[in-house]
Motif scaffolding. Structure first.
Motif, mmCIF file in Angstrom:
data_model
loop_
_atom_site.group_PDB
_atom_site.id
_atom_site.type_symbol
_atom_site.label_atom_id
_atom_site.label_comp_id
_atom_site.label_asym_id
_atom_site.label_seq_id
_atom_site.Cartn_x
_atom_site.Cartn_y
_atom_site.Cartn_z
ATOM 1 N N ASN A 102 0.808 -1.212 0.000
ATOM 2 C CA ASN A 102 0.000 0.000 0.000
ATOM 3 C C ASN A 102 0.846 1.269 0.000
ATOM 4 N N SER A 103 2.143 1.128 0.306
ATOM 5 C CA SER A 103 3.048 2.283 0.318
ATOM 6 C C SER A 103 4.020 2.224 -0.854
ATOM 7 N N SER A 104 3.632 1.530 -1.900
ATOM 8 C CA SER A 104 4.555 1.219 -2.982
ATOM 9 C C SER A 104 5.153 2.439 -3.654
ATOM 10 N N GLU A 105 4.406 3.542 -3.717
ATOM 11 C CA GLU A 105 4.916 4.733 -4.400
ATOM 12 C C GLU A 105 6.150 5.300 -3.714
ATOM 13 N N GLN A 106 6.228 5.163 -2.398
ATOM 14 C CA GLN A 106 7.315 5.762 -1.628
ATOM 15 C C GLN A 106 8.507 4.835 -1.426
ATOM 16 N N ILE A 107 8.383 3.575 -1.762
ATOM 17 C CA ILE A 107 9.435 2.603 -1.457
ATOM 18 C C ILE A 107 10.418 2.499 -2.624
ATOM 19 N N HIS A 108 11.676 2.816 -2.338
ATOM 20 C CA HIS A 108 12.741 2.717 -3.335
ATOM 21 C C HIS A 108 13.753 1.621 -3.000
ATOM 22 N N THR A 109 13.773 1.198 -1.736
ATOM 23 C CA THR A 109 14.730 0.189 -1.279
ATOM 24 C C THR A 109 14.014 -0.816 -0.391
ATOM 25 N N ILE A 110 14.341 -2.097 -0.570
ATOM 26 C CA ILE A 110 13.741 -3.116 0.280
ATOM 27 C C ILE A 110 14.814 -4.116 0.710
ATOM 28 N N PHE A 134 7.540 -8.557 -7.042
ATOM 29 C CA PHE A 134 7.762 -7.143 -6.714
ATOM 30 C C PHE A 134 6.917 -6.208 -7.574
ATOM 31 N N LYS A 135 5.923 -6.757 -8.282
ATOM 32 C CA LYS A 135 5.218 -5.981 -9.300
ATOM 33 C C LYS A 135 4.556 -4.728 -8.753
ATOM 34 N N SER A 136 4.046 -4.789 -7.530
ATOM 35 C CA SER A 136 3.361 -3.626 -6.952
ATOM 36 C C SER A 136 4.327 -2.519 -6.554
ATOM 37 N N LEU A 137 5.628 -2.848 -6.485
ATOM 38 C CA LEU A 137 6.634 -1.864 -6.054
ATOM 39 C C LEU A 137 7.354 -1.305 -7.285
ATOM 40 N N HIS A 138 6.613 -0.642 -8.136
ATOM 41 C CA HIS A 138 7.150 -0.276 -9.436
ATOM 42 C C HIS A 138 8.159 0.868 -9.405
ATOM 43 N N ASN A 139 8.399 1.477 -8.232
ATOM 44 C CA ASN A 139 9.458 2.493 -8.104
ATOM 45 C C ASN A 139 10.697 1.951 -7.398
ATOM 46 N N LYS A 194 14.190 0.621 -6.531
ATOM 47 C CA LYS A 194 15.512 0.789 -7.137
ATOM 48 C C LYS A 194 16.543 -0.200 -6.594
ATOM 49 N N HIS A 195 16.414 -0.574 -5.321
ATOM 50 C CA HIS A 195 17.424 -1.401 -4.672
ATOM 51 C C HIS A 195 16.772 -2.581 -3.955
ATOM 52 N N ILE A 196 17.275 -3.782 -4.197
ATOM 53 C CA ILE A 196 16.775 -4.978 -3.516
ATOM 54 C C ILE A 196 17.957 -5.723 -2.900
ATOM 55 N N SER A 211 12.238 -0.767 -15.615
ATOM 56 C CA SER A 211 12.782 0.582 -15.784
ATOM 57 C C SER A 211 13.257 1.220 -14.487
ATOM 58 N N SER A 212 13.125 0.520 -13.373
ATOM 59 C CA SER A 212 13.452 1.157 -12.088
ATOM 60 C C SER A 212 14.633 0.516 -11.357
ATOM 61 N N LEU A 213 14.728 -0.814 -11.379
ATOM 62 C CA LEU A 213 15.714 -1.481 -10.528
ATOM 63 C C LEU A 213 17.139 -1.231 -11.027
ATOM 64 N N THR A 214 17.995 -0.733 -10.130
ATOM 65 C CA THR A 214 19.398 -0.468 -10.470
ATOM 66 C C THR A 214 20.372 -1.296 -9.635
ATOM 67 N N PHE A 215 19.908 -1.866 -8.507
ATOM 68 C CA PHE A 215 20.810 -2.585 -7.583
ATOM 69 C C PHE A 215 20.142 -3.875 -7.134
ATOM 70 N N LEU A 216 20.869 -5.002 -7.259
ATOM 71 C CA LEU A 216 20.338 -6.301 -6.836
ATOM 72 C C LEU A 216 21.445 -7.113 -6.187
ATOM 73 N N ASP A 217 21.230 -7.466 -4.919
ATOM 74 C CA ASP A 217 22.192 -8.283 -4.177
ATOM 75 C C ASP A 217 21.574 -9.647 -3.904
ATOM 76 N N LEU A 218 22.132 -10.662 -4.556
ATOM 77 C CA LEU A 218 21.675 -12.050 -4.386
ATOM 78 C C LEU A 218 22.774 -12.913 -3.769
ATOM 79 N N SER A 219 23.708 -12.304 -3.092
ATOM 80 C CA SER A 219 24.841 -13.046 -2.542
ATOM 81 C C SER A 219 24.407 -13.980 -1.416
#
Length: 407
Positions: free
Chosen positions: A8-16, A31-36, A38-40, A60-68
């Motif tokens: 419900n707060s998807s517009e404001q969430i950039h990092t999870i 993660f479809k509802s979190l369309h803004n 940038k970092h996971i 078009s939004s995700l720039t950082f992904l850590d799967l280590s």
């Protein structure tokens, strides 16, 4: 699972952050509802599979992904849609293959990549697809050679790190990197210096690679070989934690080198390497944690640009009275944790000296300390250390108690 409140707060969430959740699978549209977004951060889970459409909506939004630190055995095809992904961390996964489509979409966007190659028997060609990568860290490579063209697409490379590989020499594939970059080699214990530590470039290569800095940490080097001779434009070199390295020959140090910083920490030098006199541009020298017992009259000859020398944690007992005559710009000296029992009079000729460290060296303070010390310490910015036999700081003893002595 991602909570309703988060959705419900998807517009404001950039990092999870989804660390340590024991996830084993990332399903479609997770993660479809979190369309803004940038970092996971998904490290420290048990992820074995990622659905092909797991990142749908983040194209078009995700720039950082850590799967280590997961259980991935292949680089997942789900990455192919992440056209703006810049940083990808796949370390500490038992990866043994790439999905053929995994790097199709990210080959131009990925700038930073970290991955373990311990289960690959040969160089994975998919890595050669990366066109704009600037930082790449490869770990646990079990193959000893790399194809000459492996890095030829890496035209924007700035930093290349190799950890725990089985490489015995530095590969000529570096000759085909078209940018100036830093090379970091950590705990590559198969590397042993022979005639040429760096493979020479083929005649078909445009030139030798251009390094800003080279770091070799924790190898089995006995000699520095052709490291300096091959790359005279290099300004920073660190060769550390090599227990077999105790000698440098004049042939290994040409006088046309541009080296300004040289770090030789924690090797096995038992005397100051005479060959270093061939480095007229050297400004910072670190020889800490070696076995050097003396600093002789001509050791620093030729080092007219030297500003700082670190001899901390050496069993140093003697410093010649003329040791610093040539180093007219020397401003910082480290004599911490040595075996010196008195302040060397050679310091009186280091007229640019501003900081000196004697901490944990057994300096004995008494009236036998020469009168020159009083005048010398007045112009000194910082003197660190204590008297071994007095409960006082060195500078306090020199300025307050030494004047009361009779000579």
């Amino acid at each position: 699972m991602i909570s309703t409140a988060v959705k419900n707060s998807s517009e404001q969430i950039h990092t999870i952050y989804l660390l340590n959740n024991n996830f084993t699978y990332i399903p479609d549209d997770y993660f479809k509802s979190l369309h803004n977004l940038k970092h996971i951060w998904l490290e420290h889970n048990c992820i074995r599979n990622i659905s092909d459409s797991a990142f749908r909506g983040l194209e078009s939004s995700l720039t950082f992904l850590d799967l280590s630190d997961n259980q991935l055995t292949t680089v997942p095809s789900a990455l192919r849609v992440l056209n703006h992904l810049e940083t990808l961390n796949l370390q500490q996964n038992p990866i043994s293959s790439f999905d053929p489509y995994a790097f199709k979409g990210v080959s131009k966007s990925v700038l930073e990549l970290s991955i373990d190659l311990g289960l690959f028997s040969t160089w994975p060609e998919e890595l050669s697809l990366l066109q704009n990568v600037s930082l790449i860290q490869l770990q646990e490579m079990n193959f000893s050679t790399v194809p000459d063209e492996a890095f030829s697409n890496w035209t924007q490379l700035h930093r290349f790190s190799l950890w725990g590989t089985r490489l015995e020499v530095i590969q000529r594939a570096l000759c085909n990197v078209k940018s100036t970059f830093d090379l970091y080699l950590f705990f590559n214990t198969a590397i042993q210096s022979g005639t040429n530590l760096f493979q020479t470039c083929n005649k078909s290569s445009s030139s030798q690679p251009f390094f800003n800095r080279v770091v070799l940490n924790g190898s089995n080097l006995k000699r520095i070989s052709n490291i300096i001779t091959s790359f005279p434009e290099m300004t920073y070199l660190a060769i550390t934690n090599n227990p077999l390295l105790g000698f440098i020959s004049n042939e290994e140090v040409p006088d046309n080198s541009n080296l300004t910083i040289l770090v030789l920490r924690n090797n096995s030098f038992n005397r100051f390497p005479e060959a270093l006199q061939n480095l007229p541009n050297l400004k910072y020298l670190d020889l800490s944690y070696n076995h050097i017992q003396s600093l002789q009259r001509h050791d620093l000859d030729g080092m007219t640009q030297l500003r700082s020398i670190d001899l901390n944690n050496n069993p140093l007992q003697y410093v010649s009275g003329d040791a610093f005559n040539a180093a007219v710009l020397l401003s910082n000296i480290g004599f911490q944790s040595t075996n010196l029992t008195t302040i060397p009079q050679a310091l009186s000729s280091a007229h640019s000296l501003r900081v000196i460290y004697f901490a944990e060296s057994p300096i004995e303070c008494s009236c036998s300390m020469l009168p020159w010390l009083d005048a010398w310490v007045q112009g000194l910015g910082n003197l660190y250390g204590n008297c071994e036999n007095e409960n006082t700081h060195l500078s306090d003893f020199i300025t307050k108690q030494l004047p009361n002595c009779t000579y």
